[in-house]
Design a protein around this motif. Structure first.
Motif, mmCIF file in Angstrom:
data_model
loop_
_atom_site.group_PDB
_atom_site.id
_atom_site.type_symbol
_atom_site.label_atom_id
_atom_site.label_comp_id
_atom_site.label_asym_id
_atom_site.label_seq_id
_atom_site.Cartn_x
_atom_site.Cartn_y
_atom_site.Cartn_z
ATOM 1 N N PHE A 1 -14.814 99.278 -24.627
ATOM 2 C CA PHE A 1 -14.704 98.185 -23.451
ATOM 3 C C PHE A 1 -14.865 99.314 -22.146
ATOM 4 C CE2 PHE A 1 -12.091 95.896 -20.238
ATOM 5 C CZ PHE A 1 -12.483 94.696 -20.471
ATOM 6 N N ALA A 2 -14.131 100.184 -22.172
ATOM 7 C CA ALA A 2 -14.230 101.160 -21.020
ATOM 8 C C ALA A 2 -15.785 101.493 -20.998
ATOM 9 C CB ALA A 2 -13.496 102.449 -21.136
ATOM 10 N N ASP A 3 -16.614 101.678 -21.792
ATOM 11 C CA ASP A 3 -17.683 102.541 -21.621
ATOM 12 C C ASP A 3 -18.874 101.239 -21.316
ATOM 13 O OD1 ASP A 3 -17.010 105.017 -22.522
ATOM 14 O OD2 ASP A 3 -17.821 104.798 -24.392
ATOM 15 N N THR A 4 -18.700 100.171 -21.959
ATOM 16 C CA THR A 4 -19.772 99.147 -21.732
ATOM 17 C C THR A 4 -19.312 98.050 -20.876
ATOM 18 O OG1 THR A 4 -18.892 97.786 -23.528
ATOM 19 C CG2 THR A 4 -20.551 99.281 -24.163
ATOM 20 N N VAL A 5 -18.199 97.992 -20.620
ATOM 21 C CA VAL A 5 -17.550 96.700 -19.613
ATOM 22 C C VAL A 5 -17.395 97.394 -18.271
ATOM 23 C CG1 VAL A 5 -16.068 94.882 -19.136
ATOM 24 C CG2 VAL A 5 -17.101 95.290 -21.489
ATOM 25 N N LEU A 6 -16.411 98.492 -18.379
ATOM 26 C CA LEU A 6 -16.025 99.117 -17.065
ATOM 27 C C LEU A 6 -17.168 100.069 -16.494
ATOM 28 C CD1 LEU A 6 -12.384 99.542 -17.988
ATOM 29 C CD2 LEU A 6 -13.223 97.517 -16.991
ATOM 30 N N LEU B 1 -15.945 87.541 -15.422
ATOM 31 C CA LEU B 1 -16.530 88.137 -16.615
ATOM 32 C C LEU B 1 -16.299 87.114 -17.560
ATOM 33 C CD1 LEU B 1 -15.297 91.742 -16.905
ATOM 34 C CD2 LEU B 1 -17.371 91.032 -16.070
ATOM 35 N N SER B 2 -17.243 86.927 -18.229
ATOM 36 C CA SER B 2 -17.384 85.931 -19.702
ATOM 37 C C SER B 2 -16.765 86.660 -20.620
ATOM 38 C CB SER B 2 -18.627 85.406 -20.104
ATOM 39 O OG SER B 2 -19.359 86.776 -20.540
ATOM 40 N N LEU B 3 -16.119 86.064 -21.789
ATOM 41 C CA LEU B 3 -15.698 86.704 -22.819
ATOM 42 C C LEU B 3 -16.529 87.824 -23.545
ATOM 43 C CD1 LEU B 3 -12.969 86.375 -24.440
ATOM 44 C CD2 LEU B 3 -14.106 84.819 -25.902
ATOM 45 N N GLY B 4 -17.669 87.571 -23.423
ATOM 46 C CA GLY B 4 -18.586 88.620 -23.781
ATOM 47 C C GLY B 4 -18.799 89.706 -22.701
ATOM 48 N N ALA B 5 -18.142 89.896 -21.586
ATOM 49 C CA ALA B 5 -18.156 90.498 -20.779
ATOM 50 C C ALA B 5 -19.508 90.427 -19.590
ATOM 51 C CB ALA B 5 -17.971 91.997 -20.971
ATOM 52 N N THR B 6 -20.233 89.344 -19.720
ATOM 53 C CA THR B 6 -21.361 89.132 -19.037
ATOM 54 C C THR B 6 -20.635 88.949 -17.396
ATOM 55 O OG1 THR B 6 -22.429 88.128 -20.636
ATOM 56 C CG2 THR B 6 -23.377 87.830 -18.421
ATOM 57 N N LYS B 7 -21.403 89.475 -16.410
ATOM 58 C CA LYS B 7 -20.604 89.476 -15.083
ATOM 59 C C LYS B 7 -21.363 88.233 -14.485
ATOM 60 C CE LYS B 7 -22.383 92.058 -11.570
ATOM 61 N NZ LYS B 7 -22.618 93.121 -10.811
ATOM 62 N N SER C 1 -16.572 83.641 -6.556
ATOM 63 C CA SER C 1 -17.018 82.498 -7.220
ATOM 64 C C SER C 1 -18.204 82.873 -8.102
ATOM 65 C CB SER C 1 -17.862 81.769 -5.927
ATOM 66 O OG SER C 1 -17.050 81.271 -4.957
ATOM 67 N N TYR C 2 -18.139 82.204 -9.219
ATOM 68 C CA TYR C 2 -18.961 82.349 -10.180
ATOM 69 C C TYR C 2 -19.891 81.050 -10.620
ATOM 70 C CZ TYR C 2 -15.634 80.462 -13.297
ATOM 71 O OH TYR C 2 -14.707 79.499 -13.912
ATOM 72 N N ARG C 3 -20.910 81.437 -11.312
ATOM 73 C CA ARG C 3 -21.724 80.384 -12.243
ATOM 74 C C ARG C 3 -21.968 80.948 -13.197
ATOM 75 N NH1 ARG C 3 -26.932 79.349 -8.537
ATOM 76 N NH2 ARG C 3 -27.537 81.503 -8.276
ATOM 77 N N GLY C 4 -22.520 80.017 -14.261
ATOM 78 C CA GLY C 4 -23.099 80.478 -15.654
ATOM 79 C C GLY C 4 -21.926 80.609 -16.784
ATOM 80 N N GLY C 5 -20.563 80.263 -16.160
ATOM 81 C CA GLY C 5 -19.471 80.397 -16.750
ATOM 82 C C GLY C 5 -19.467 79.963 -18.249
ATOM 83 N N PRO C 6 -18.296 79.743 -18.805
ATOM 84 C CA PRO C 6 -17.030 79.803 -18.256
ATOM 85 C C PRO C 6 -16.235 81.383 -18.215
ATOM 86 C CG PRO C 6 -16.676 79.125 -20.676
ATOM 87 C CD PRO C 6 -18.308 79.050 -20.235
ATOM 88 N N ALA C 7 -15.585 81.623 -17.179
ATOM 89 C CA ALA C 7 -15.214 82.760 -16.859
ATOM 90 C C ALA C 7 -13.686 82.857 -18.024
ATOM 91 C CB ALA C 7 -14.890 83.098 -15.417
#
Lengths: 173, 312
Positions: free
Chosen positions: B159-164, B251-257, B278-284
């Motif tokens: 998570f730290a490497d790929t998401v953060l 972020l989505s559950l799969g960590a897409t921004k 604000s976001y789209r392409g959700g759900p966050a």
């Protein structure tokens, strides 16, 4: 000796064929992250042993190569994390072909050492993506399958990894 | 070899140098590899058999313990409740000492050794304690059907490497991983070995060898309030960051921004912040606040992460 593993009912993978096809590439793949070639061969043998032991969990025989690459990369990462002393020995010149002059060999090894040291300073996933892309020339989808990540993540790692590598090569501190 | 051609893209030059180094290294390694001799497969198969044996030994031990526990439970229950009904008015002495039946005669009243085998079939099913935790559906990164992380540390590090996007994530410490399924462990990580800020990632045990990330806290910031809407997340907390700039990310559950914005907090000490993204392409699924590093690539040096409470 039976060298066949059954992947799913009725679908078999010939371990010897897999070995013939991928062994050298896998050892080379490991060697980009772990210096000791003997240790790299052990990592690859472990990967094959795991494949033979857990082959039924592979649903698609075509994924055997991806599984092996993933197992080798994870093994290399674990070896480095355990600070296995054999994993961090510096590259020792090695076998020149004999056609290059000594200064050419030295220059080539210097460049190799500098670039590989910079590569190894990157986060593991970035290293893995760059190596799979620039050494094995895998597609983004194949890299994603090998690492168990999404194609978008592969693109991100490739872009960031290459940019970070450029910075490190420019300023090796 | 390392000379640069200004007409070539710097990244392409780097790629060329990388290819050259990989080829050079591969050439050196290739000459030292044992090779693809079919005989090399033999030790691999031997190793596979040894690995299987290593698994079978503990599995056999666990099975033996389960059997012993089951026998102990049966014996204990037999002592406290010696008679069970078999139907049609028949009763069986589970201790095997006697058997009685109301008329007509029961065929069960035979040898005690036979009777002793009957009770488990006639008694209602008992709850048993399983030694193998089963997978639950705990919501968290990376979501179902994705990579499974066998330890809290591996999940947190990934998570730290790929998401953060921690540049050189460095493990600091973690709480015990010896928790039941559904329990959590905290793994503290730095973005670099020399970094001062720490990020403590909470991972939940989703199965016997499966962990998911559900949030994070940091030494440099907090999230005290987060409100997840269909296209916007409001967040507040305290933070200290370079130039007081805090990044907010959905972020989505799969960590897409899904969306990103910035807000202001403190720079020499923690100060309150409030912001929204604000976001789209959700759900966050997650909201993240943190400090970006100097790379401009969106990588962070610390982060706080909160999972949408509605996801459970």
């Amino acid at each position: 000796m039976m060298a066949i593993v059954e992947v799913t009912d009725g679908v078999e993978v010939d371990l010897a064929s897999l070995h013939r096809a991928h062994y050298r590439d896998l050892v080379t793949l490991a060697s980009f992250m772990v210096d000791d070639v003997g240790r790299c061969e052990e990592l690859v043998q472990d990967a094959f042993a795991n494949l033979a032991g857990r082959s039924r969990s592979l649903r698609d025989p075509q994924s055997a190569a991806a599984y092996l690459r993933s197992a080798v990369l994870n093994g290399a990462r674990s070896a480095l994390r355990r600070r296995d002393p054999r994993s961090r020995l510096l590259i020792a010149g090695s076998t020149g072909s004999g056609v290059e002059r000594p200064d050419e060999v030295a220059e080539r090894h210097d460049e190799e050492a500098v670039v590989l040291a910079a590569l190894r300073s990157l986060p593991h996933q970035q290293q893995a993506v760059l190596v799979l892309r620039y050494w094995l020339s895998l597609t983004e989808a194949e890299i994603a399958a090998s690492l168990g990540i999404r194609v978008g993540t592969v693109k991100t790692h490739a872009r960031r990894g290459l940019a970070a590598l450029a910075v490190r090569l420019e300023d090796p501190r | 070899m390392t000379g640069t051609d200004p007409s070539v893209d710097p990244l392409e030059q780097t790629a060329q140098r990388l290819r050259g180094a990989l080829v050079s290294r591969a050439r050196a390694v290739d000459a030292r590899v044992l090779g693809s001799d079919p005989g090399v497969v033999v030790p691999i198969e031997r190793r596979a058999r040894r690995n299987r044996a290593l698994w079978l030994a503990p599995a056999g031990a666990v099975a033996a313990i389960v059997m012993l526990v089951a026998v102990a439970v049966l014996v204990t229950d037999g002592g406290s409740n010696p008679q069970v009904t078999t139907g049609a008015g028949s009763t069986i002495d589970t201790m095997g000492t006697s058997s009685t039946s109301t008329p007509p005669e029961s065929t069960i009243s035979a040898a005690p050794t036979t009777l002793a085998q009957v009770p488990p079939l006639t008694k209602p099913p008992k709850s048993t304690t399983s030694t193998m935790p089963v997978d639950r559906t705990i919501v968290g990164w990376p979501g179902q059907g994705s990579t499974r992380y066998p330890t809290a540390r591996s999940a947190a590090t990934a998570f730290a490497d790929t998401v953060l996007g921690f540049a050189q994530s460095s493990f600091v410490r973690q709480t015990s991983e010896d928790v039941p399924v559904g329990g959590t462990a905290q793994v503290t990580i730095k973005s670099r070995p020399t970094a001062g800020a720490t990020t403590t990632i909470t991972a939940a045990r989703n199965g016997s060898r499966s962990w998911v990330v559900r949030g994070a806290t940091s030494s440099q910031g907090t999230i005290t309030r987060s409100t997840f809407g269909p296209d916007r997340i409001d967040v507040a907390g305290t933070a200290s960051a370079f130039e007081a700039t805090v990044t907010i990310r959905a972020l989505s559950l799969g960590a897409t921004k899904l969306g990103e914005d910035i807000t202001m907090a403190g720079s020499t000490g923690k100060l309150p912040y409030e912001g929204s993204v604000s976001y789209r392409g959700g759900p966050a699924a997650f909201v993240l606040t943190g400090e970006s590093d100097a790379s401009g690539e969106g990588d962070l040096v610390w982060a706080c992460v909160v999972l949408d409470p509605a996801l459970g």
